[in-house]
Design an enzyme around this catalytic site. Structure first.
Site, mmCIF file in Angstrom:
data_model
loop_
_atom_site.group_PDB
_atom_site.id
_atom_site.type_symbol
_atom_site.label_atom_id
_atom_site.label_comp_id
_atom_site.label_asym_id
_atom_site.label_seq_id
_atom_site.Cartn_x
_atom_site.Cartn_y
_atom_site.Cartn_z
ATOM 1 N N SER A 179 77.153 56.096 -3.836
ATOM 2 C CA SER A 179 77.241 54.729 -4.357
ATOM 3 C C SER A 179 77.912 54.779 -5.719
ATOM 4 O O SER A 179 77.498 55.540 -6.595
ATOM 5 C CB SER A 179 75.840 54.138 -4.506
ATOM 6 O OG SER A 179 75.872 53.058 -5.413
ATOM 7 N N HIS A 227 79.904 54.314 -0.692
ATOM 8 C CA HIS A 227 79.012 53.159 -0.552
ATOM 9 C C HIS A 227 79.324 52.172 -1.676
ATOM 10 O O HIS A 227 79.181 52.499 -2.857
ATOM 11 C CB HIS A 227 77.568 53.659 -0.633
ATOM 12 C CG HIS A 227 76.526 52.616 -0.412
ATOM 13 N ND1 HIS A 227 76.094 52.241 0.843
ATOM 14 C CD2 HIS A 227 75.811 51.864 -1.289
ATOM 15 C CE1 HIS A 227 75.159 51.315 0.728
ATOM 16 N NE2 HIS A 227 74.976 51.065 -0.560
ATOM 17 N N ASP A 270 78.440 48.682 -3.395
ATOM 18 C CA ASP A 270 77.366 47.690 -3.516
ATOM 19 C C ASP A 270 77.895 46.385 -4.081
ATOM 20 O O ASP A 270 78.293 46.322 -5.250
ATOM 21 C CB ASP A 270 76.274 48.228 -4.449
ATOM 22 C CG ASP A 270 75.472 49.343 -3.789
ATOM 23 O OD1 ASP A 270 74.940 49.106 -2.696
ATOM 24 O OD2 ASP A 270 75.384 50.444 -4.368
ATOM 25 N N MET A 324 77.079 42.575 -5.130
ATOM 26 C CA MET A 324 75.934 41.722 -5.508
ATOM 27 C C MET A 324 76.435 40.407 -6.091
ATOM 28 O O MET A 324 77.405 40.409 -6.849
ATOM 29 C CB MET A 324 75.092 42.435 -6.566
ATOM 30 C CG MET A 324 74.610 43.811 -6.137
ATOM 31 S SD MET A 324 73.641 44.543 -7.453
ATOM 32 C CE MET A 324 73.324 46.159 -6.723
ATOM 33 N N HIS A 354 78.073 47.450 1.264
ATOM 34 C CA HIS A 354 76.701 46.918 1.346
ATOM 35 C C HIS A 354 76.675 45.558 0.662
ATOM 36 O O HIS A 354 76.691 45.470 -0.560
ATOM 37 C CB HIS A 354 75.767 47.933 0.646
ATOM 38 C CG HIS A 354 74.335 47.508 0.584
ATOM 39 N ND1 HIS A 354 73.400 48.186 -0.175
ATOM 40 C CD2 HIS A 354 73.649 46.496 1.177
ATOM 41 C CE1 HIS A 354 72.218 47.602 -0.053
ATOM 42 N NE2 HIS A 354 72.344 46.569 0.754
ATOM 43 N N MET A 373 75.015 42.545 -0.711
ATOM 44 C CA MET A 373 73.746 41.972 -1.170
ATOM 45 C C MET A 373 74.081 40.585 -1.692
ATOM 46 O O MET A 373 74.020 40.295 -2.882
ATOM 47 C CB MET A 373 73.140 42.866 -2.259
ATOM 48 C CG MET A 373 72.520 44.125 -1.687
ATOM 49 S SD MET A 373 72.214 45.367 -2.953
ATOM 50 C CE MET A 373 73.813 46.153 -2.981
ATOM 51 N N MET A 400 66.340 50.053 3.080
ATOM 52 C CA MET A 400 66.319 50.175 1.615
ATOM 53 C C MET A 400 65.044 50.880 1.163
ATOM 54 O O MET A 400 63.948 50.544 1.609
ATOM 55 C CB MET A 400 66.345 48.788 0.946
ATOM 56 C CG MET A 400 67.592 47.971 1.148
ATOM 57 S SD MET A 400 69.060 48.467 0.239
ATOM 58 C CE MET A 400 68.507 48.774 -1.406
ATOM 59 N N ASP A 459 68.890 54.034 1.400
ATOM 60 C CA ASP A 459 69.572 53.644 0.166
ATOM 61 C C ASP A 459 68.558 53.317 -0.916
ATOM 62 O O ASP A 459 67.760 52.397 -0.764
ATOM 63 C CB ASP A 459 70.453 52.418 0.479
ATOM 64 C CG ASP A 459 71.248 51.945 -0.716
ATOM 65 O OD1 ASP A 459 71.322 52.669 -1.724
ATOM 66 O OD2 ASP A 459 71.809 50.833 -0.623
HETATM 67 C C1 DX5 Z 1 70.662 49.168 -4.898
HETATM 68 C C2 DX5 Z 1 71.889 49.674 -4.190
HETATM 69 C C3 DX5 Z 1 71.938 51.151 -4.027
HETATM 70 C C4 DX5 Z 1 71.833 51.934 -5.298
HETATM 71 C C5 DX5 Z 1 71.798 53.404 -5.040
HETATM 72 O O1 DX5 Z 1 70.601 47.788 -4.769
HETATM 73 O O2 DX5 Z 1 71.986 49.126 -2.906
HETATM 74 O O3 DX5 Z 1 73.090 51.513 -3.292
HETATM 75 O O4 DX5 Z 1 72.865 51.656 -6.179
HETATM 76 O O5 DX5 Z 1 71.712 54.044 -6.248
HETATM 77 P P1 DX5 Z 1 70.593 55.141 -6.551
HETATM 78 O O6 DX5 Z 1 70.914 56.306 -5.660
HETATM 79 O O7 DX5 Z 1 70.810 55.422 -7.990
HETATM 80 O O8 DX5 Z 1 69.261 54.534 -6.252
HETATM 81 ZN ZN ZN Z 2 73.482 49.976 -1.536
#
Ligand code: DX5
Ligand code: ZN
Length: 217
Positions: free
Chosen positions: A7, A32, A34, A36, A65, A67, A136, A174
């Site tokens: 990520s 990955h 993320d 948001m 991913h 969110m 998650m 994750d």
């Molecule tokens: C959290 C994300 C994850 C996160 C993973 O909302 O979906 O992908 O960034 O990071 P670590 O491995 O630091 O928990």
């Molecule tokens: Zn994620």
């Protein structure tokens, strides 16, 4: 074989290109990304233009991913930006079957994602259509949080259900995956591990990825 999906959430974005090159030379399985929106989760991260730029920088699988609230509204844009796998949450307010079909209509893989408190059974009706399930192990929104080991039985439940149906599913975990928790994820039945902080806090990301590979062997 266990696959790793680094990520980039905790990356230094000024040096993102270098981090991608470093992880590509260490033969990462995917990246990955993320996304948001400040509504589905209390944080805002990257969006469509960044995915498109990363697409130009690497030919490695991009595991996006989402969110975001009502993700069906943006599937087309993320598909066109170059996502290979598009993951969305059961809790995000889109019709699940329609969103999976939409992702497939662009020739992309669909990943259904559940938050820590959502029961495993929420994904069961869709297993035959899905390419991946993401469980998650932190509340979504931030990198660097503590792994919630109480979600591990859900991974095993989903793995058992897939076995019962004869489906060789990718099950991704994750949140808070590190050198201690990665073996627990694999033991529970996960085969794709998202790794954020554990890589980006390391002096040498390639070496850390190698250590993770060794520990789950
Ligand atoms: C959290 C994300 C994850 C996160 C993973 O909302 O979906 O992908 O960034 O990071 P670590 O491995 O630091 O928990
Ligand atoms: Zn994620």
């Amino acid at each position: 074989m266990i696959k790793f999906s680094p990520s980039i959430l905790t990356a230094d974005f000024v040096h993102l290109g270098e981090a991608i090159e470093e992880l590509d030379s260490a033969k990462t399985d995917m990246f990955h990304l993320d996304v948001m929106d400040g509504i589905f989760v209390p944080n805002i991260s990257i969006g469509i233009p960044v995915v498109a730029s990363i697409r130009k920088a690497t030919s490695t699988v991009l595991d996006v991913h989402l969110m975001i609230d009502r993700p069906h509204r943006y599937i087309k844009q993320f598909a066109e930006a170059g996502a290979d796998i598009i993951g969305f949450h059961t809790e995000a307010g889109s019709d699940i079957k329609e969103t999976i079909d939409l992702i497939h209509s662009f020739g992309k893989k669909a990943c259904l994602t559940i938050k820590p408190k959502t029961p495993a059974s929420e994904v069961f009706p869709y297993l035959k259509e899905l390419d991946m399930v993401l469980v998650m192990s932190v509340e979504p929104g931030f990198g660097g949080q503590k792994f919630m080991s109480e979600v591990l039985p859900k991974v095993t439940e989903i793995r058992n259900e897939c076995d019962k149906l004869g489906i060789d599913m990718d099950i991704e975990m994750d949140g808070g995956v590190n050198l201690e928790t990665a073996p627990l994820c694999v033991k529970a039945g996960a085969n794709v591990l998202v790794t954020g902080n554990v890589l980006f806090s390391a002096e040498n990301k390639a070496k850390r990825l190698e250590e993770l590979r060794e520990i789950v062997k």
